[in-house]
Design a protein around this motif. Structure first.
Motif, PDB file in Angstrom:
ATOM      1  N   MET A 137       0.876  -1.349  -0.035  1.00  0.00           N
ATOM      2  CA  MET A 137       0.020  -0.002  -0.207  1.00  0.00           C
ATOM      3  C   MET A 137       0.769   1.253   0.073  1.00  0.00           C
ATOM      4  O   MET A 137       0.698   2.064  -0.752  1.00  0.00           O
ATOM      5  N   LEU A 138       2.021   1.321   0.804  1.00  0.00           N
ATOM      6  CA  LEU A 138       2.786   2.507   0.750  1.00  0.00           C
ATOM      7  C   LEU A 138       3.555   2.765  -0.310  1.00  0.00           C
ATOM      8  O   LEU A 138       3.801   3.658  -0.923  1.00  0.00           O
ATOM      9  N   ARG A 139       3.916   1.590  -0.949  1.00  0.00           N
ATOM     10  CA  ARG A 139       4.814   1.684  -2.333  1.00  0.00           C
ATOM     11  C   ARG A 139       3.788   2.240  -3.342  1.00  0.00           C
ATOM     12  O   ARG A 139       4.008   2.853  -4.257  1.00  0.00           O
ATOM     13  N   GLY A 141       1.258   4.180  -2.884  1.00  0.00           N
ATOM     14  CA  GLY A 141       0.990   5.475  -2.729  1.00  0.00           C
ATOM     15  C   GLY A 141       2.213   6.290  -3.216  1.00  0.00           C
ATOM     16  O   GLY A 141       1.952   7.261  -3.868  1.00  0.00           O
ATOM     17  N   LEU A 142       3.490   5.883  -3.160  1.00  0.00           N
ATOM     18  CA  LEU A 142       4.491   6.654  -3.590  1.00  0.00           C
ATOM     19  C   LEU A 142       4.463   6.711  -5.124  1.00  0.00           C
ATOM     20  O   LEU A 142       5.134   7.463  -5.733  1.00  0.00           O
ATOM     21  N   GLN A 143       4.001   5.351  -5.993  1.00  0.00           N
ATOM     22  CA  GLN A 143       4.218   5.392  -7.266  1.00  0.00           C
ATOM     23  C   GLN A 143       3.154   6.511  -7.820  1.00  0.00           C
ATOM     24  O   GLN A 143       3.387   7.110  -8.704  1.00  0.00           O
ATOM     25  N   ALA A 144       2.020   6.558  -7.204  1.00  0.00           N
ATOM     26  CA  ALA A 144       1.163   7.821  -7.411  1.00  0.00           C
ATOM     27  C   ALA A 144       1.691   8.913  -7.373  1.00  0.00           C
ATOM     28  O   ALA A 144       1.422  10.002  -8.187  1.00  0.00           O
ATOM     29  N   VAL A 145       2.517   9.450  -6.368  1.00  0.00           N
ATOM     30  CA  VAL A 145       3.161  10.600  -6.202  1.00  0.00           C
ATOM     31  C   VAL A 145       4.226  10.971  -7.115  1.00  0.00           C
ATOM     32  O   VAL A 145       4.098  11.943  -7.700  1.00  0.00           O
ATOM     33  N   ALA A 146       4.971   9.661  -7.370  1.00  0.00           N
ATOM     34  CA  ALA A 146       5.874   9.744  -8.639  1.00  0.00           C
ATOM     35  C   ALA A 146       5.293  10.183  -9.814  1.00  0.00           C
ATOM     36  O   ALA A 146       5.797  11.055 -10.703  1.00  0.00           O
ATOM     37  N   LEU A 147       4.048   9.329 -10.254  1.00  0.00           N
ATOM     38  CA  LEU A 147       3.562   9.639 -11.524  1.00  0.00           C
ATOM     39  C   LEU A 147       2.887  10.969 -11.895  1.00  0.00           C
ATOM     40  O   LEU A 147       2.879  11.589 -12.866  1.00  0.00           O
ATOM     41  N   GLY A 154       8.500   2.682 -12.578  1.00  0.00           N
ATOM     42  CA  GLY A 154       7.915   1.343 -12.355  1.00  0.00           C
ATOM     43  C   GLY A 154       8.737   0.933 -11.210  1.00  0.00           C
ATOM     44  O   GLY A 154       8.720   1.255 -10.127  1.00  0.00           O
ATOM     45  N   PRO A 155       8.699  -0.405 -11.023  1.00  0.00           N
ATOM     46  CA  PRO A 155       9.410  -1.042  -9.868  1.00  0.00           C
ATOM     47  C   PRO A 155      10.847  -0.497  -9.510  1.00  0.00           C
ATOM     48  O   PRO A 155      11.172  -0.688  -8.441  1.00  0.00           O
TER      49      PRO A 155
END
Length: 356
Positions: A137-139, A141-147, A154-155
């Motif tokens: 879940m945390l990852r 959320g961070l992917q959403a911030v980065a995008l 990606g990974p």
């Protein structure tokens, strides 16, 4: 004379219906877990009393209490018990009466309760699984911030280089707060996951059964521990197909006459075990792992969805692991026996030529 008690157990209260075979009188009482003295109530019955209750959560303290007092606890399948109910009205009193009636007539559908050591290992596996879900879940959320700030890795976002790029983003407000908190929580979660895995690894190193199962391609620490402590003891399964049904990997069937209809798997039993078996199946069909499972997977992939094929491989895998546990053999010996059995079948199928 033995005393039989049917207990409709809840987190705060329990309704008890009991009967002694000496006088045959049925009595009933509702206990509040905070106001009433539950240990004193069960201490009045001469051990071993037979106590039956439905399988449920939050009852571990109650099981421990009854075991300390020398009583015999039977845990029943809730769905099977409900099928015995003849009335549409359902309340705690009637549920307790039904449990007592099943005990007295020998129809109580008891389920297997693992020993404390196995419960502890399975509890650690579930706890680690929850930690991993929190990390995911945390990852995400961070992917959403980065995008949202045009960082598409990606990974690779969670590699050392990706973390540097994420930290270098000029964020403000909620995104900056989320980045700071999420990175700190991820680091803490990763440490906790590693600590739990170290405990599990110590349990596995002392168990030759786990070492034996890990010789199978695709089967790692978590899958081997889950299989060993879920199926223990394997002697309670008289054939391999019962293992697949116990794990919820058998298909539902609704056939009649010449018409056969097979549906989705039943999904009964241990959900985490099925999840780990499917992960192990996906690893086992990779190049250089198990050739037989790989051919079986790609044969199904022509006609079925990839998820269906993976579940079918997981079913085959758990049957293999069951046989390895039952016969106490490693993967190489399992393969050798399989080759010998196939060779014997081929020889027996050859036509017999008689002279004259």
């Amino acid at each position: 004379m033995p005393v039989y008690l049917g207990v409709d157990f809840h987190a705060r209260t329990q309704t008890v219906c009991w009967c002694s075979t000496e006088d045959g009188v049925i009595r009933q009482r509702t206990l509040d877990h905070e106001r009433d003295n539950v240990p004193a109530f069960y201490a009045q019955f001469a051990a071993p009393a037979i106590v039956g209750l439905e399988s449920s959560g939050y009852a571990l303290w109650f099981h421990r209490l009854l075991a300390e007092q020398g009583h015999h606890v039977l845990v029943g399948d809730a769905a099977a018990i409900r099928k015995f109910a003849k009335r549409r009205q359902k309340n705690d009193r009637r549920d307790a009466e039904l449990l007592l009636d099943l005990l007295l007539h020998g129809d109580f559908p008891a389920v297997y309760v693992p020993p404390p050591a196995s419960r502890d290992v399975l509890g650690l596996l579930r706890y680690r699984h929850r930690l991993v879900r929190m990390r995911t879940m945390l990852r995400n959320g961070l992917q959403a911030v980065a995008l949202n700030h045009q960082l598409r890795l990606g990974p690779s976002l969670f590699t050392a280089r990706g973390q540097q790029q994420l930290s270098a983003l000029p964020l403000e407000g909620a995104d900056a707060t989320q980045r700071t908190h999420s990175l700190a929580l991820l680091e803490a979660l990763q440490k906790k996951i590693l600590e739990v895995e170290e405990i599990l690894d110590a349990r596995a190193s002392a168990d030759p059964r786990v070492t034996c199962l890990r010789t199978h391609p695709g089967v790692g620490l978590l899958t081997a521990l889950a299989v060993v402590h879920t199926l223990e003891p394997v002697s309670r399964f008289d054939r391999a197909r019962r293992v697949a049904a116990y794990c919820g990997l058998d298909p539902k069937e609704h056939s009649s006459g010449e018409t056969q209809r097979f549906g989705h798997i039943s999904k009964e039993g241990n959900r985490l075990l099925r999840f780990l078996l499917i992960e192990a199946a996906q690893a086992a069909v990779r190049p250089g792992q198990d050739d037989d499972l790989r051919r079986f997977y790609y044969h199904l992939l022509v006609k079925k969805h990839a998820a269906v094929a993976a579940v079918a491989v997981a079913r085959k895998l758990v049957l293999r692991l069951y046989r390895m546990l039952r016969d106490q053999i490693a993967y190489d010996e399992f393969r050798r026996r399989g080759r010998d059995a196939r060779r014997a079948r081929e020889i027996s199928s050859l036509p017999i030529h008689r002279d004259g």
